[in-house]
Design a protein around this motif. Structure first.
Motif, short mmCIF file in Angstrom:
data_model
loop_
_atom_site.label_atom_id
_atom_site.label_comp_id
_atom_site.label_asym_id
_atom_site.label_seq_id
_atom_site.Cartn_x
_atom_site.Cartn_y
_atom_site.Cartn_z
N SER A 202 2.02 6.73 -6.87
CA SER A 202 1.05 7.75 -7.29
C SER A 202 1.60 9.15 -7.07
O SER A 202 1.45 10.04 -7.93
CB SER A 202 -0.26 7.57 -6.50
N ILE A 203 2.26 9.35 -5.92
CA ILE A 203 2.81 10.67 -5.62
C ILE A 203 3.92 11.02 -6.60
O ILE A 203 3.99 12.14 -7.14
CB ILE A 203 3.31 10.72 -4.18
N SER B 90 0.83 -1.21 0.00
CA SER B 90 0.00 0.00 0.00
C SER B 90 0.86 1.25 0.00
O SER B 90 0.58 2.22 -0.74
CB SER B 90 -0.93 0.00 1.22
N LEU B 91 1.91 1.25 0.83
CA LEU B 91 2.81 2.40 0.87
C LEU B 91 3.53 2.59 -0.46
O LEU B 91 3.69 3.73 -0.94
CB LEU B 91 3.83 2.22 2.00
N ARG C 146 10.89 5.49 4.98
CA ARG C 146 9.82 4.49 4.94
C ARG C 146 10.36 3.09 5.19
O ARG C 146 9.75 2.31 5.94
CB ARG C 146 9.13 4.56 3.57
N GLN D 285 7.14 16.30 -0.84
CA GLN D 285 6.12 16.89 -1.68
C GLN D 285 6.38 18.39 -1.92
O GLN D 285 5.98 18.94 -2.94
CB GLN D 285 4.73 16.68 -1.06
N ASP E 42 2.48 1.62 -3.39
CA ASP E 42 1.50 2.06 -4.37
C ASP E 42 1.20 3.55 -4.21
O ASP E 42 1.09 4.30 -5.19
CB ASP E 42 0.22 1.25 -4.21
N GLU E 43 1.09 3.97 -2.94
CA GLU E 43 0.87 5.39 -2.67
C GLU E 43 2.07 6.21 -3.14
O GLU E 43 1.91 7.31 -3.73
CB GLU E 43 0.65 5.59 -1.17
#
Length: 431
Positions: free
Chosen positions: A167-168, A160-161, A386, A373, A163-164
């Motif tokens: 996307s970012i 999940s991380l 992470r 970001q 995949d996130e």
């Protein structure tokens, strides 16, 4: 005494009712298993414990044999029969009908019975210790299955991380805030995380199958496994643990083994007393048409001297059993010390990581993500933060698994565990 047997009968009824409920159908468990259910099924169905039924039956038969007194023999003896000259035919024949047996001296029968009783006590003790060992192994497999489940959950979180993250990074590439190489690295990280997840799923399936084999089941029958690695025991002093071991069934088994050797020694010593053979009968002389009573008594000379070698051998075997017990106690003492020290360490380590390390890493990961970001941190900073968080969570799983595995070893040798009631119930219902 009556209240004890009443209590034992109640516990047996409880076990029987529980067994009926467990064996209604494979789906009756809703494909969910707890350690308590696994323990009951294992005690009821594992072959290592089933074989003791036959061994105990054989020992009971040995006791019947040991309790037998010497057999009586009926004999018929003919003399001066079918000879030549005056002894031809049966006119001068002498016929003797006799009854004979042996008077056992030195308490041989009692010594035989004592030896069988000692073997029976040892066998019962071995069965109980085997149940403790089996439940300890079951607990370790149960813990490994819980750990495999936690690792799968962590792998799913990692996917999940990743995949996130992809996307970012993709959004930043589309905005021109970063290069395509970061997108490719993020996509590779996601694919690697998916491989790790598939590996974790395989490990969980293998762990479930290994667990189900304890009650001769299949992994398909287990949908959920109850429990958590976070339920760690409290720290304990080694001295208290060792004292429990000295009072446990394991030491009782060592003592029973010595008792068997002592019973063997007593049996051998009883053989130093010579048995008395006797015979009594009636003799009929055909020549003079007379009847008379005959009797005989005999015993061997130097029985004690002839038995000295066997006595010395039996004494040496008993001494060897005592030495073996002391040696085993030393080995288990070292094992218990090591297991309890590791257990205490891992309890502290898990608490430290949960209370101090993980909160810092979670906060740091959030801050690095926000900074990435905004362009304040690089992609590598974010990934490193992470990965550090994931490794710390994996370390908690590893340490918790180690703690519970060491706890199962301590429980095996002290005979004190969450499943102790089942093993004691098992012992009460089979003695």
């Amino acid at each position: 005494m009556n209240s004890f047997y009443s209590h034992a009968r109640k516990r047996m009824c409880t076990l029987i009712v529980s067994s009926v409920l467990l064996f209604i159908s494979p789906t009756a468990m809703s494909k969910a298993i707890t350690l308590e259910q696994a323990a009951r099924l294992t005690l009821q169905q594992h072959p290592d414990l089933q074989r003791y039924k036959s061994l105990l039956t054989a020992t009971e038969a040995d006791r019947k044999l040991a309790n037998l007194t010497p057999a009586y023999h009926v004999g018929v003896e003919a003399e001066n029969l079918l000879g030549s000259g005056d002894a031809s035919g049966i006119n001068n024949a002498e016929l003797t009908v006799s009854l004979s047996s042996v008077f056992e001296m030195g308490g041989k029968r009692g010594a035989r019975i004592s030896l069988v009783d000692a073997n029976l006590s040892l066998l019962q003790s071995e069965r109980y210790v085997a149940s403790l060992k089996l439940l300890s192994e079951l607990t370790r497999h149960y813990v490994k299955t819980l750990a495999a489940k936690e690792r799968l959950t962590l792998a799913q979180t990692s996917v999940s991380l990743a995949d996130e993250a992809l996307s970012i990074v993709k959004q930043r590439v589309e905005k021109g805030a970063t290069n395509k190489a970061e997108f490719l690295r993020a996509r590779a990280a996601l694919n690697q995380a998916k491989i790790d997840k598939a590996s974790a799923e395989t490990a969980l399936a293998i762990a479930k199958q290994s667990l189900a084999l304890f009650w001769q089941g299949d992994a398909e029958a287990i949908d959920k496994i109850s429990g958590s690695l976070s339920n760690l025991p409290a720290k304990r002093q080694y001295s208290a643990v060792y004292q429990q071991f000295l009072e446990s069934a394991n030491v009782e088994q060592f003592t029973q083994a010595i008792n068997v050797k002592e019973a063997e020694q007593n049996l051998v010593e009883s053989n130093a007393s010579a048995d008395i053979s006797w015979r009594i009968g009636v003799r009929r002389s055909q020549a003079v048409q007379d009847t008379s009573v005959v009797a005989a008594v005999s015993m061997p000379f130097f029985a004690e001297q002839r038995n000295q070698g066997a006595t010395q051998a039996a004494l040496a075997k008993k001494e060897a059993a005592v030495i073996a017990r002391d040696s085993q106690i030393l080995e288990i003492k070292a094992l218990l010390f090591k297991a309890q020290q590791y257990l205490n360490f891992t309890i502290d380590a898990v608490k430290h990581i949960n209370d101090v390390v993980l909160p810092d890493l979670e906060t740091a990961t959030t801050l690095v993500l926000e900074g990435y970001q905004r362009g304040a941190y690089s992609y590598q900073d974010w990934i490193a933060s992470r990965d550090a968080l994931i490794r710390a969570r994996a370390k908690v799983i590893e340490l918790s698994e180690s703690a519970l595995v060491n706890q199962s070893l301590v429980e095996q040798w002290t005979g004190v565990s969450g499943q102790a009631s089942h093993t004691q119930e098992f012992r009460n219902n089979h003695e």
